[in-house]
Each structure stands twice: as structure tokens, then as C-alpha cells.
Design an enzyme around this catalytic site. Sequence first.
Site, PDB file in Angstrom:
ATOM      1  N   CYS A 135       0.075   3.850   2.690  1.00 22.48           N
ATOM      2  CA  CYS A 135       0.593   3.364   3.977  1.00 22.48           C
ATOM      3  C   CYS A 135       2.065   3.715   4.121  1.00 22.48           C
ATOM      4  O   CYS A 135       2.517   4.115   5.202  1.00 22.48           O
ATOM      5  CB  CYS A 135       0.420   1.851   4.096  1.00 22.48           C
ATOM      6  SG  CYS A 135      -1.279   1.277   4.006  1.00 22.48           S
ATOM      7  N   CYS A 145       0.832  -1.216   0.000  1.00 19.76           N
ATOM      8  CA  CYS A 145       0.000   0.000   0.000  1.00 19.76           C
ATOM      9  C   CYS A 145       0.864   1.263   0.000  1.00 19.76           C
ATOM     10  O   CYS A 145       1.544   1.555   0.984  1.00 19.76           O
ATOM     11  CB  CYS A 145      -0.905  -0.044   1.232  1.00 19.76           C
ATOM     12  SG  CYS A 145      -1.739   1.490   1.619  1.00 19.76           S
TER      13      CYS A 145
END
Length: 144
Positions: free
Chosen positions: A67, A64
Site C-alpha cells: 500500500c 501494508c
Amino acid sequence: MQRQLVNSLGRSTRQLIHGQQMRRPLSVSSQQREIFKVQSAEDFDKKVKNSQTPVIVDFFATWCNPCKLLTPRIENIVGENAGSIKLAKVDIDEHSELALDYDVGAVPVLVVMQNGKEIKRMIGLQDEDKIRAWVASAVKESKK
């Protein structure tokens, strides 16, 4: 008159008692950051659910990109609030049962927990000022 001081590394430093310093004592201390990666459901229960101190649970995935951008931001902010809040990192691919238990449908998700209860939740990548205000609010709320 001189005295000898021993710093935390065991090195000695000499100072003058009356007058000027010859050298400054070296102070070595690590920043008190409570950041840890959750290893198992039992580890989560022990370090997060049973914590008297508020814990930000960062649900993330290694693939991600938001993230990856959030990680340094939240870690710095937790470092600024050392002792007031902890950070637990939960990889949703390794601990999908925890992600399901906490209704994590997308990442990144930050959840503040204290004494086993959810206090606040933030979904998605946010700018540093918004995260800082959110963490400050969570710390303040936890002291009520």
C-alpha cells in the site's frame, strides 16, 4: 508604454505593450488534485457514492508495505488526470465496515466508482504503466 499587471499573489509585474517584456507574469496555481481521506461512512456516501465524477477508492492499511508503494503511484496518476477522476483513501482499520461492504479481503485494492456503482477493480500492487492504463480505461468508460 507600460502597463502593470497584478498576479494571483497580489504582486505587480510590469510588461511592455509594444515590444519586449521586462518580466514575465507569475502564475501560481495549485494542481487540481482531488485526493481525500474518507473520514466516516457518511463522508464516503457524500464524496464517493454521490459523485458524478468517477472516484478511485483506495482501500489501504497503514501497516501494508505494498500500500505504501502504491500510494505515490496512484496519487501521481490521479494528478495527471486532474478533473477527470478523484481519489478517496479508505483505511480499512478505521473503516472496516466499508471494506466488508466492498468485499475487500486483502489490500491494496483500488475500486473505481461512479454514481454509487462499481465500474472497475484492481487488486494488489501494480506497476505504474498498468495503473495508468487502468485509470485511463476507467475515465474513458465513465464518459459512456
